[in-house]
Design a protein around this motif. Structure first.
Motif, PDB file in Angstrom:
ATOM      1  N   UNK A  57       1.525 -19.556  -7.112  1.00 29.91           N
ATOM      2  CA  UNK A  57       0.890 -20.619  -6.248  1.00 29.91           C
ATOM      3  C   UNK A  57       1.502 -20.884  -5.073  1.00 29.91           C
ATOM      4  N   UNK A  58       2.662 -20.642  -4.755  1.00 32.11           N
ATOM      5  CA  UNK A  58       3.065 -21.026  -3.283  1.00 32.11           C
ATOM      6  C   UNK A  58       2.455 -20.019  -2.366  1.00 32.11           C
ATOM      7  N   UNK A  64      -4.436 -18.919   1.435  1.00 29.17           N
ATOM      8  CA  UNK A  64      -5.624 -19.766   1.785  1.00 29.17           C
ATOM      9  C   UNK A  64      -5.488 -20.208   3.126  1.00 29.17           C
ATOM     10  N   UNK A  65      -4.348 -20.614   3.419  1.00 29.64           N
ATOM     11  CA  UNK A  65      -4.165 -21.172   5.001  1.00 29.64           C
ATOM     12  C   UNK A  65      -4.481 -19.861   6.139  1.00 29.64           C
ATOM     13  N   UNK A 149      -7.530 -11.531  -1.815  1.00 24.80           N
ATOM     14  CA  UNK A 149      -8.308 -12.699  -1.750  1.00 24.80           C
ATOM     15  C   UNK A 149      -8.895 -12.638  -3.000  1.00 24.80           C
ATOM     16  N   UNK A 150      -9.411 -13.793  -3.711  1.00 25.60           N
ATOM     17  CA  UNK A 150      -9.233 -15.165  -3.240  1.00 25.60           C
ATOM     18  C   UNK A 150      -7.610 -15.510  -3.707  1.00 25.60           C
ATOM     19  N   UNK A 151      -7.430 -16.862  -3.370  1.00 24.13           N
ATOM     20  CA  UNK A 151      -6.045 -17.510  -3.231  1.00 24.13           C
ATOM     21  C   UNK A 151      -5.297 -17.376  -4.796  1.00 24.13           C
ATOM     22  N   UNK A 152      -6.362 -17.716  -5.782  1.00 21.66           N
ATOM     23  CA  UNK A 152      -5.939 -17.694  -7.183  1.00 21.66           C
ATOM     24  C   UNK A 152      -5.415 -16.428  -7.851  1.00 21.66           C
ATOM     25  N   UNK A 153      -5.690 -15.336  -7.071  1.00 23.02           N
ATOM     26  CA  UNK A 153      -5.119 -13.949  -7.455  1.00 23.02           C
ATOM     27  C   UNK A 153      -3.548 -14.045  -7.498  1.00 23.02           C
TER      28      UNK A 153
END
Length: 214
Positions: A57-58, A64-65, A149-153
């Protein structure tokens, strides 16, 4: 393409982590625990998955940023350069210069392995960056995770890293294979370390070629 590489490196890093002091201590604690081994292993695996998800998650937030900056336009070039550097470090056997945690598992956790220690140990090893890492696969996993991408991966890959790391340490078959590989020497290394180093180099070379020609 990067998504596939992310999960390949996450699983590979988790498997390679068995060739560490912490990894071997976990194997030893499972052998000596007075608790139910199956329940101990389940608690440990769940805690590992949770720790891995926290790290994922971190990284996903950083991912994402980065997508909002110009770095995103050059991500493949950056990845190739950084993976090539990791490959060079692996070839010259200087992986000790890479950032790594130095948490030492308390001896009581090994002597009195119970569910509480399984939770703490699982969380710590699942996080990954707190404990010592052997080789470069964990660092490669983190690098790819920053750009996939995306971040949740990154979150999903972190959880899978934790699950695989916990499972590899917990299966009786795996433990017997690891102990056998530790008994066989290849020059000045164990067979376990020799296989890990060869697999790391092949994965890095293959990944660099894949990113360049994809």
């Amino acid at each position: 393409m990067l998504s596939m590489l992310l999960f390949i490196f996450a699983v590979s890093a988790a498997v390679a982590s068995v060739d560490t002091t912490c990894g071997l201590n976990v194997l030893g604690s499972l052998e000596s625990t007075k608790s139910s081994r199956s329940k101990y292993a389940l608690v440990y695996i769940f805690s590992c998955a949770l720790g891995g998800a926290v790290t994922g998650l971190a990284i996903g937030l950083i991912n994402f940023l980065l997508k909002l900056t110009v770095v995103d336009l050059f991500q493949n070039y950056i990845l190739v350069v950084l993976l090539a550097l990791l490959l060079c470090v692996e070839f010259v056997h200087k992986t000790g210069i890479l950032p790594s945690g130095n948490f030492i598992v308390p001896s009581e956790w090994i002597k009195h392995a119970g569910y509480r220690s399984a939770v703490l140990w699982g969380m710590i090893l699942g996080l990954g960056f707190i404990t010592l890492q052997v080789g470069v696969l964990f660092h490669a996993y983190i690098l790819v995770s920053l750009f996939a991408a995306p971040w949740w991966l990154s979150l999903l890959a972190g959880a899978i890293f934790g699950i695989v790391r916990g499972t590899v340490f917990s299966l009786p078959l795996t433990r017997s294979i690891v102990f056998r590989m530790l008994e066989i020497r290849v020059r000045n290394l164990t067979l376990l370390s020799t296989v890990r180093q060869a697999a790391s180099k092949l994965l890095l070379i293959g990944s660099i070629i894949w990113i360049i020609f994809y």
